[in-house]
Design an enzyme around this catalytic site. Structure first.
Site, PDB file in Angstrom:
ATOM      1  N   LYS A  55       4.524  -2.913   4.535  1.00  0.00           N
ATOM      2  CA  LYS A  55       5.237  -3.781   5.217  1.00  0.00           C
ATOM      3  C   LYS A  55       6.380  -3.854   6.299  1.00  0.00           C
ATOM      4  O   LYS A  55       6.629  -3.509   7.093  1.00  0.00           O
ATOM      5  CB  LYS A  55       5.052  -4.959   4.503  1.00  0.00           C
ATOM      6  CG  LYS A  55       4.453  -5.277   3.988  1.00  0.00           C
ATOM      7  CD  LYS A  55       4.187  -6.717   2.491  1.00  0.00           C
ATOM      8  CE  LYS A  55       4.977  -6.411   1.263  1.00  0.00           C
ATOM      9  NZ  LYS A  55       4.889  -5.066   1.147  1.00  0.00           N
ATOM     10  N   SER A  81     -10.385 -16.265 -12.756  1.00  0.00           N
ATOM     11  CA  SER A  81     -11.425 -15.426 -12.738  1.00  0.00           C
ATOM     12  C   SER A  81     -12.560 -14.252 -13.962  1.00  0.00           C
ATOM     13  O   SER A  81     -13.041 -13.831 -14.014  1.00  0.00           O
ATOM     14  CB  SER A  81     -11.062 -14.200 -12.249  1.00  0.00           C
ATOM     15  OG  SER A  81     -10.043 -13.434 -12.822  1.00  0.00           O
ATOM     16  N   LYS A 141      -9.942  -4.956  -7.359  1.00  0.00           N
ATOM     17  CA  LYS A 141     -11.453  -4.679  -9.317  1.00  0.00           C
ATOM     18  C   LYS A 141     -11.917  -3.794  -9.437  1.00  0.00           C
ATOM     19  O   LYS A 141     -11.959  -2.999 -10.048  1.00  0.00           O
ATOM     20  CB  LYS A 141     -11.599  -6.247  -8.751  1.00  0.00           C
ATOM     21  CG  LYS A 141     -10.636  -6.977  -9.595  1.00  0.00           C
ATOM     22  CD  LYS A 141     -11.299  -8.876  -9.627  1.00  0.00           C
ATOM     23  CE  LYS A 141     -10.272  -9.742  -9.886  1.00  0.00           C
ATOM     24  NZ  LYS A 141     -10.871 -11.115 -10.462  1.00  0.00           N
TER      25      LYS A 141
HETATM   26  N1  LIG Z   1      -0.179   3.267   5.426  1.00  0.00           N
HETATM   27  C1  LIG Z   1       0.349   4.342   5.112  1.00  0.00           C
HETATM   28  N2  LIG Z   1       1.431   5.787   5.556  1.00  0.00           N
HETATM   29  C2  LIG Z   1       2.189   5.994   5.558  1.00  0.00           C
HETATM   30  N3  LIG Z   1       3.864   5.914   4.628  1.00  0.00           N
HETATM   31  C3  LIG Z   1       3.348   4.690   4.221  1.00  0.00           C
HETATM   32  C4  LIG Z   1       1.623   3.544   3.963  1.00  0.00           C
HETATM   33  N4  LIG Z   1       2.135   2.634   3.500  1.00  0.00           N
HETATM   34  C5  LIG Z   1       3.420   2.943   2.794  1.00  0.00           C
HETATM   35  N5  LIG Z   1       4.482   3.902   3.734  1.00  0.00           N
HETATM   36  C6  LIG Z   1       5.299   4.200   3.208  1.00  0.00           C
HETATM   37  O1  LIG Z   1       5.802   3.692   1.619  1.00  0.00           O
HETATM   38  C7  LIG Z   1       7.197   3.480   1.642  1.00  0.00           C
HETATM   39  C8  LIG Z   1       6.902   2.266   1.169  1.00  0.00           C
HETATM   40  O2  LIG Z   1       7.038   0.986   2.400  1.00  0.00           O
HETATM   41  P1  LIG Z   1       8.274  -0.241   2.451  1.00  0.00           P
HETATM   42  O3  LIG Z   1       8.797  -0.001   2.359  1.00  0.00           O
HETATM   43  O4  LIG Z   1       7.741  -0.496   4.068  1.00  0.00           O
HETATM   44  O5  LIG Z   1       6.928  -1.131   1.517  1.00  0.00           O
HETATM   45  P2  LIG Z   1       6.846  -2.651   1.695  1.00  0.00           P
HETATM   46  O6  LIG Z   1       5.309  -2.880   1.907  1.00  0.00           O
HETATM   47  O7  LIG Z   1       7.302  -3.380   2.388  1.00  0.00           O
HETATM   48  O8  LIG Z   1       7.302  -3.284   0.158  1.00  0.00           O
HETATM   49  P3  LIG Z   1       8.073  -4.113  -0.404  1.00  0.00           P
HETATM   50  O9  LIG Z   1       7.049  -5.654  -0.467  1.00  0.00           O
HETATM   51  O10 LIG Z   1       8.576  -3.984  -2.020  1.00  0.00           O
HETATM   52  O11 LIG Z   1       9.176  -4.202   0.323  1.00  0.00           O
HETATM   53  C9  LIG Z   1       7.428   3.787   2.832  1.00  0.00           C
HETATM   54  O12 LIG Z   1       8.211   5.045   3.161  1.00  0.00           O
HETATM   55  C10 LIG Z   1       6.158   3.969   3.950  1.00  0.00           C
HETATM   56  O13 LIG Z   1       6.474   4.483   5.151  1.00  0.00           O
END
Ligand SMILES: Nc1ncnc2c1ncn2[C@@H]1O[C@H](COP(=O)(O)OP(=O)(O)OP(=O)(O)O)[C@@H](O)[C@H]1O
Length: 811
Positions: A372, A701, A744
């Site tokens: 995200k 659920s 799930k």
């Molecule tokens: N689809 C993807 N392709 C490539 N890298 C990914 C993908 N999804 C996640 N990552 C990698 O995973 C790591 C964590 O992602 P990120 O920090 O954006 O997570 P987040 O969803 O913001 O988590 P949080 O809710 O804990 O903040 C990053 O290094 C990101 O580049």
């Protein structure tokens, strides 16, 4: 340069003086000459030095003595109060080459045909400008040392920052009273860089001359003359051109201003504050001037004015949005998540088509580590805007959003104004991370209520931070929010956002993300690119399955970092031992235990034997993890009590009561009692347990699983251990939809489940979200009522099937 300067101007010949552009000075002229010079259609004259320094005061100028360059001057004033002489006040405007001279009236008055050369800075490189500024700074230091008035020197310092660099150079020549020939050389030099070098040399010579003047007496005389010169320069307004420029500035410096206030004034002028802010800041600046430096009020005022000066009021990042390169950026940064990327591109397209569009604020919702935050960064990169991330997790005080009033000790602005100051532009991308973790209901105000103003496009153009106490425009900021779950986002905030859901990744997706993004990133971060390190797919899969229990990929990325570290260590050890040929570039599944230690998780596996009363349910945790969950029911002699254990929350306990009530009310139809009036549990107590008692469980659920467990317990029919189910129930026996279907189903598939009973209304989730590979291995039953669930789950003979099944009325 003033475009209206005529190319033919009356000549004012100068003896022993060279007027340079931007210098203001006075000349004594005869009244007849003054008449000629001032009775022209324009206010301009050309001041031409006489090459042999002597001007014949009584006779007409000898044309052959005129220098071939002059300085166009604007006549500011002509004072005729003195007898027989006029005082002409002029300001140098630009250098001009004399192409031709003609007599205008035959009476010794001449006009020159000119070619103007306005000053250019564009041919100056930064290094030239810096060199010159260093020389000037050195000069000012020396002047301070010999006792020239600080306020005059401060003004000179201000000029260096504000004025055209060649104007400052001219002024320096004038201040140092440089030799006539030096000034002539500067006047005829058309190359700005060369001119600066000449002035640099002149300043250095002058400083050296001050240094070597030996005897004290000589020193004092020289210093005295320098001080007097400075004083006179100020008096005759030689430095006054900066004051003209200052008229265009919003804030003016005063003579008594110290270094810090001058600095503030300079910054404020650069910031170009809006009119309403200028009035407020001027008032505070004047208060600051009057306060003693050591007072606490002065510190707060200073911080306030600094903030006002540092905030971007006009600056914008130039944004040239190209949708196809934005797509490339998103694809390069993230694997998969096509629906999210598609939505982002639609969003960006709207911004491209309608520049002043106010699209809803995007909120990415999903479990941790699904990308995200990094998606927010990619959007900022694609838009070529500055990115600022602010974590709202744990923010409990409204003042953190809106700032403290300046009456508080240590008052500071809120997160938004602070972010704007850091970005320095009006249109950054702000990522509001963890917006669901804002603390509400504290006695320090409600931060989420303060956020409402920020996120409302109709209001955020006049966002008022308590510290600034003035409206500030946040409407150009692009807000993106992230959250793990929408449940805890306050409803009015949620209403202002468009939620884009990101689900957890399947193992296959994790494998691709690792191979295409995470592993190259870690290999680069550990400097192992030269090693050609390889981690095959089966190793990544093994690590993902046995060492992680997460929806995202953050843990997996950490494990890849561990492997890289281990390999790095192995390489250095072998290199030092001179055994590099033993280094293995490929990591094997067998190596993993040695690198990462023993496997922390056991697989969720289906039970090997089936027993009446033991049913497999499906669970989903808020963090995005799915898994299978067993429900065990047993009966014992008692009086109809229901015991529930296994860290159960209120909702799941209510589901258990609901399940028992439904079974009791349908016991006769289910052939569990011999009379319709008989109480099924009259002589029994029922105990329902959910194993893994340390993990708290909640949610509706498990409803269908609980009904199945009780019916199986009383009927003695088994449910296959490879059958799992999920769904909420109503008291009438309807099966209601539940969330987290993808997680799930994927985790049930991993655990070996081959038949899944789901609410009918979750059918679309399976069709849209569940990967094909999983769908192909599993038989799905979509149930509308509990009867459908029981029929699909319990293993019973056809002859034993219930004949009195009650169908729900459709009327
Ligand atoms: N689809 C993807 N392709 C490539 N890298 C990914 C993908 N999804 C996640 N990552 C990698 O995973 C790591 C964590 O992602 P990120 O920090 O954006 O997570 P987040 O969803 O913001 O988590 P949080 O809710 O804990 O903040 C990053 O290094 C990101 O580049």
């Amino acid at each position: 340069m003033n475009q209206n300067i005529p190319f033919s101007l009356p000549i004012l010949p100068l003896a022993e003086y060279v007027l340079l552009p931007s210098i203001v000075t006075t000349f004594m002229v005869y009244p007849s000459e003054a008449d000629y010079l001032t009775n022209q259609t324009s206010d301009y004259v050309i001041c031409v030095p006489l090459a042999d320094k002597k001007r014949n005061k009584t006779h007409a100028t000898d044309l052959s003595q005129l220098f071939h360059y002059g300085c166009v001057a604007k006549v500011i004033e002509c004072d005729r109060t003195l007898p027989d002489i006029c005082v002409l006040k002029v300001e140098g405007v630009c250098r001009s080459r004399i192409r031709d001279v003609s007599s205008s009236d035959g009476g010794g008055q001449y006009k020159a045909l000119l070619e103007h050369y306005p000053d250019q800075v564009k041919d100056l490189c930064l290094q030239d400008q810096m060199n010159f500024q260093t020389v000037v700074a050195k000069f000012i230091e020396k002047m301070k040392y010999i006792g020239v008035s600080i306020s005059v020197l401060n003004e000179l310092g201000l000029l260096v920052d504000r004025c055209h660099i060649s104007h400052v150079a001219n002024l320096m020549l004038c201040i140092m009273d440089s030799p006539f020939c030096d000034k002539l050389r500067v006047l005829e030099q058309s190359d700005t860089k060369q001119r600066l070098t000449q002035v640099n040399d002149a300043v250095n010579r002058y400083l050296k001359m001050i240094n070597v003047t030996s005897t004290n007496n000589q020193n004092e005389m020289l210093f005295d003359s320098i001080r007097r010169k400075f004083y006179l320069l100020q008096e005759v307004n030689s430095i006054s051109y900066h004051q003209q420029e200052e008229q265009n500035y919003q804030f003016k410096s005063l003579g008594q201003d110290d270094e810090e206030i001058l600095d503030l004034v300079r910054k404020l002028n650069q910031a170009k504050l809006p009119e309403y802010a200028v009035t407020a800041v001027k008032r505070d600046l004047n208060r600051l001037r009057k306060l003693p430096e050591s007072s606490s009020d002065s510190a707060v005022l200073r911080i306030y004015i600094e903030y006002m000066a540092d905030l971007p009021w006009q600056n914008m990042s130039a944004t040239e949005l190209n949708i196809s390169s934005a797509k490339q950026q998103l694809d390069a940064d993230h694997f998969g998540i096509h629906h999210v990327k598609k939505r982002i591109l639609e969003y960006l397209s709207v911004l491209k088509v309608k520049k002043d569009a106010k699209p809803p604020i995007i909120c990415f919702v999903g479990p941790p580590g699904v990308g995200k935050t990094t998606l927010g960064m990619s959007i900022a990169t694609a838009l070529k805007r500055k990115f600022h991330r602010m974590s709202l997790g744990g923010v409990r005080d409204e003042a953190e959003i809106r700032g403290h009033r300046r009456t508080y000790v240590g008052a500071l602005p809120g997160l938004f104004i602070h972010g704007m100051r850091q970005c320095g532009v009006q249109n950054p991308v702000f990522l509001l991370d963890e917006i669901d973790k804002l603390v509400q209901g504290t006695n320090q105000g409600d931060p989420s209520a303060a956020l409402l103003e920020v996120l409302d496009p109709a209001q955020n153009s006049t966002f008022t931070d308590h510290f600034l106490n003035l409206p500030y425009d946040l409407s150009q900021v692009l807000f993106i929010a992230t959250a793990n779950s929408v449940d805890t986002i306050p409803k009015p905030l949620l209403d202002r956002m468009e939620v884009i859901q990101l689900d957890g990744y399947t193992f296959n997706e994790k494998l691709h993300i690792t191979q295409t993004h995470l592993l190259p990133k870690q290999i680069k971060a550990h400097g192992l690119c030269f090693l050609d390190l390889g981690i095959p797919d089966q190793v990544v899969m093994h690590v993902a399955e046995k060492y992680t229990r997460e929806s995202g990929v953050r843990g997996l990325e950490r494990l890849m970092a561990n492997i890289c570290r281990y390999k790095c260590c192995e390489y250095t050890n072998l290199e030092e031992a001179g055994n590099l040929e033993r280094f293995k570039r490929l990591v094997d599944v067998d190596d993993i235990q040695g690198i990462l230690g023993s496997e922390p998780f056991e697989d969720d596996m289906v039970e090997s034997e089936d027993m009446p009363g033991v049913i497999t349910g499906l669970a989903y945790s808020g963090s995005g993890n799915g898994g299978i969950m067993f429900v065990e029911a047993s009966k014992m002699p008692g009086s109809g009590n229901l015991h529930l254990t296994g860290s159960l929350g209120d909702v799941i306990q209510e589901s258990a009561k609901l399940a028992l009530s439904w079974v009791k009310s349908n016991a006769f139809t289910l052939k569990l009692t011999s009379h319709s009036k008989e109480n099924l549990v009259q002589h029994d107590d029922i105990h329902i347990h959910f194993p893994s008692g340390a993990i708290s469980k909640n949610g509706p659920s498990a409803g269908v699983t609980l009904v199945c467990a009780i019916v199986s317990l009383y009927s003695g029919y088994h449910v296959s251990p490879t059958t799992a189910m999920t769904g909420e129930i109503s008291l009438r026996g309807r099966v209601l939809p539940v969330g987290g279907i993808k997680e799930k189903v994927v985790s049930a598939h991993r655990a070996g489940i081959r038949k899944i009973i789901l609410p009918f209304r979750n059918r679309k989730d399976v069709e849209e979200d569940v990967p094909d590979k999983v769908k192909n291995d599993i038989q799905f039953v979509f149930a509308k009522s509990i009867w459908d669930v029981l029929e699909a789950a319990l293993i019973m003979n056809t002859s034993d099937k219930w004949s009195h099944r009650i169908y729900e009325s459709r009327l």
